[in-house]
Design an enzyme around this catalytic site. Structure first.
Site: not given
Ligand code: F6R
Length: 612
Positions: A2, A27, A73, A99-100, A485, A489, A492, A508, A607
């Site tokens: 949020c 957020r 969120w 937020n929380g 990774e 990508k 998501e 396996h 994020k």
């Molecule tokens: C993927 C992504 C998430 C963050 C994860 C950790 O693209 O952005 O998997 O990497 O939520 O977030 P941080 O790095 O902010 O602790």
């Protein structure tokens, strides 16, 4: 998660709040709302994005020079108009954004219901605002005091901003576990979950600490106390953030802009730390802790998502270069596992946002057992750098696209510098290899640029596979985390199911998935595992799988086997993750755009994950 924004001063609050909410939309973006006071208290909120809120509020009275706004969120209650913030108290006098998570909201709600409070929403936030109202009424105290008493009764995390209808001259803000920044102007205050809504109005900011409450007065006065009623002196810091880093700068999406920024952001991560001419590496942030690294029997790396993947790359780097055993842990598992932690362990916490709740809790746990905690974070002044003993900022600049790109390469850059510095201090790396690696690292930005120039080719491959239902990503050694990774990508932002695997593990289990419809993305760059990866490619081909391979320029063997190849410049294998990930980021981006997905704000994600 949020995003929260607040304003008090002489200006119209609504435009400041809306602009701030757009900046904080990364957020959370399932509903949004504002509350403005102009004689009457006007609260507008609806399901959807901030732009939906703007449409909703278009014809409404939006006057007022005190106000709060929220982009949500959902945690408690589905995203709908009623659950959207702000929430008003039963009498309609007090309004609050949050937020929380208030973990003990259920017993408080029961208690308030007995006292004839009726709840409209399913949120924990409405419980908090009514608790504040109840205390204010029963104990005949000011709003500030009622907030303070209420916050002593709640368990959980919060960043809140609250004000009351009868007092247009005061905003109250408090935080614990969720971030809150106060911008200090000329007789005006700005509040944000981070500094992005604030930066264009003032460079003077106060980062509120946990369990602090601030009262911000229209007169320009600010008072801060702890929830235990101890007065604190406000500490004003200067913001370094630049406004243009918050705009798309001509790119259609933040994600693409951030992918393209990587030559610059990697350079910024190295600036002042790597000097190729003098042949030195110096991460000033860990200088006082070099001994702890040298004496460490073990390094534990914690993080989540992409940051965890950067940690996996670091496992190879630290073991290989500095000969220190490394364990890489999901912060969310580590924190609840009763892990064995020694005082001579060094824990490296990696986080772009610096706010991830699980990483923060894992840090606190490791700290309580006496380990040395080093942070690698991007957001300056965020909670994780404050909780660690020392660390290095990545200096990648604000990352706004929800899918992490430039933060990942910046984290790996810092981790490479760190491993080199410790290897040198420990004497585990020959001078020749040390110099070779720093010279190579120094030119990585140009190599990343060269990969970006292949964007059109990558877009064409994306077009071929955009309708795939599943995808497999394979890598080995340093490129195994890159495979993870790449898969993350793709899934998501384009919602295609994708799995990353160490190439040799394929037989396996995952090999059973391979048929003529399955695209298999293989990172088959030159290095110690090259021949073995070639064999794994043969195994996929034998089962009619489609191979799309990332190869080193000039490769002929894999080119002869793969359906498509993407060339990247030659690099020492320690540094290959920095360039091999770029085509995978671009590929996911193009697939998502072609599938009509919201690239910068993928569904269900946020994020900054400030809830566990
Ligand atoms: C993927 C992504 C998430 C963050 C994860 C950790 O693209 O952005 O998997 O990497 O939520 O977030 P941080 O790095 O902010 O602790």
């Amino acid at each position: 998660m949020c995003g929260i924004v607040g304003y008090i001063g002489d200006k119209e609050a609504y435009p400041i709040i809306i602009k701030g909410l757009h900046r904080l939309e990364y957020r959370g973006y399932d509903s949004a709302g504002v509350a403005l006071l102009n004689g009457s208290l006007n609260v507008y909120k609806c399901k959807g994005k901030v732009s939906d809120l703007e449409t909703f509020a278009k014809e409404k009275d939006k006057k007022g020079n005190i106000g709060i706004g929220h982009t949500r969120w959902a945690t408690h209650g589905e995203p709908n108009d009623v659950n959207a913030h702000p929430h008003c108290s039963q009498s309609g006098d007090i309004v609050l954004i949050h937020n929380g998570i208030i973990e003990n909201y259920a017993p408080i709600k029961q208690e308030l219901k007995k006292r004839s409070y009726v709840f409209k929403s399913e949120t924990d936030t409405e419980v908090l605002v009514n608790l504040i109202e109840d205390i204010k009424k029963n104990e005949s105290v000011s709003l500030f005091e009622a907030v303070r008493i209420a916050l002593n009764q709640v368990v959980g995390a919060y960043a809140i901003v609250v004000f009351e209808k009868s007092n247009p001259d005061e905003l109250i803000a408090a935080k614990k576990g969720s971030p809150l920044v106060i911008g200090v102007g000329e007789k005006e205050f700005f509040i944000g979950s981070d500094a992005t809504p604030i930066v264009e109005y003032t460079k003077n900011v106060i980062y509120l600490e946990d369990e602090e409450i601030a009262v911000l007065k229209r007169s320009g006065e600010i008072k801060i106390k702890t929830i235990k009623n101890k007065a604190k002196t406000p500490y004003i810091e200067e913001l370094e953030m630049k406004l243009d880093t918050l705009e798309k700068g001509g790119f259609p999406h933040f994600m693409l802009k951030e992918i393209y920024e990587q030559p610059r952001s990697i350079k910024d991560s190295m600036r002042g730390r790597l000097n190729a001419t003098k042949g030195t590496v110096n991460l000033g942030g860990i200088a006082d802790y070099e001994k702890a690294f040298v004496n460490a029997k073990r390094i534990i790396i914690i993080g989540c998502g992409t940051s965890w993947h950067a940690g996996l790359v670091a496992e190879y780097l630290f073991e290989d270069l500095a000969r220190i055993p490394v364990e890489v842990e999901y912060a969310s598992e580590f924190r609840y596992r009763n892990p064995v932690i020694h005082e001579d362990d060094v824990v490296i916490a990696i986080s772009q946002s610096g706010e991830t709740a699980d990483t923060l809790a894992a840090i606190e746990l490791a700290k309580s057992k006496g380990a040395t905690i080093i942070g690698i974070c991007n957001v300056v002044g965020s909670s994780i750098p404050r909780a660690t003993h020392a660390g290095s900022y990545t200096h990648a600049g604000p990352e706004i696209g929800v899918a992490s790109t430039k933060a990942f390469t910046a984290q790996i850059t810092i981790l490479t510098l760190m491993a080199l510095q410790i290897a040198q201090a420990k004497g585990t790396l020959s001078r020749t290899k040390f110099h070779e690696l720093i010279n190579e690292l120094n030119v990585i930005p140009e190599k990343v640029q060269a990969v970006l120039e292949r964007n059109k080719e990558i877009e064409a491959i994306a077009k071929i596979y955009k309708d795939a239902r599943n995808a497999l990503y394979l890598g080995r050694g340093y490129t195994f985390p890159v495979a993870l990774e790449g898969a993350l990508k793709l899934k998501e932002i384009s919602y295609i199911h994708a799995e990353g695997y160490p190439a040799a593990e394929m037989k396996h289990g995952p090999i059973a998935l391979i048929d003529e419809n399955m695209p298999v993305f293989v990172i088959a760059t030159q290095g110690t595992s090259y021949e073995k990866v070639v064999s794994n490619i043969q195994e996929v081909k034998a089962r009619k799988g489609k191979i799309i391979a990332v190869v080193t320029e000039g490769d002929t063997v894999v080119k002869g086997l793969a359906d498509y190849t993407i060339e990247v410049p030659q690099a020492d294998e320690h540094l290959v993750p920095l360039i091999a990930v770029i085509p995978l980021q671009l590929l996911s981006y193009h697939v998502a755009v072609m599938r009509g997905c919201n690239v910068d704000q993928p569904r269900n994600l946020a994020k900054s994950v400030t809830v566990e």
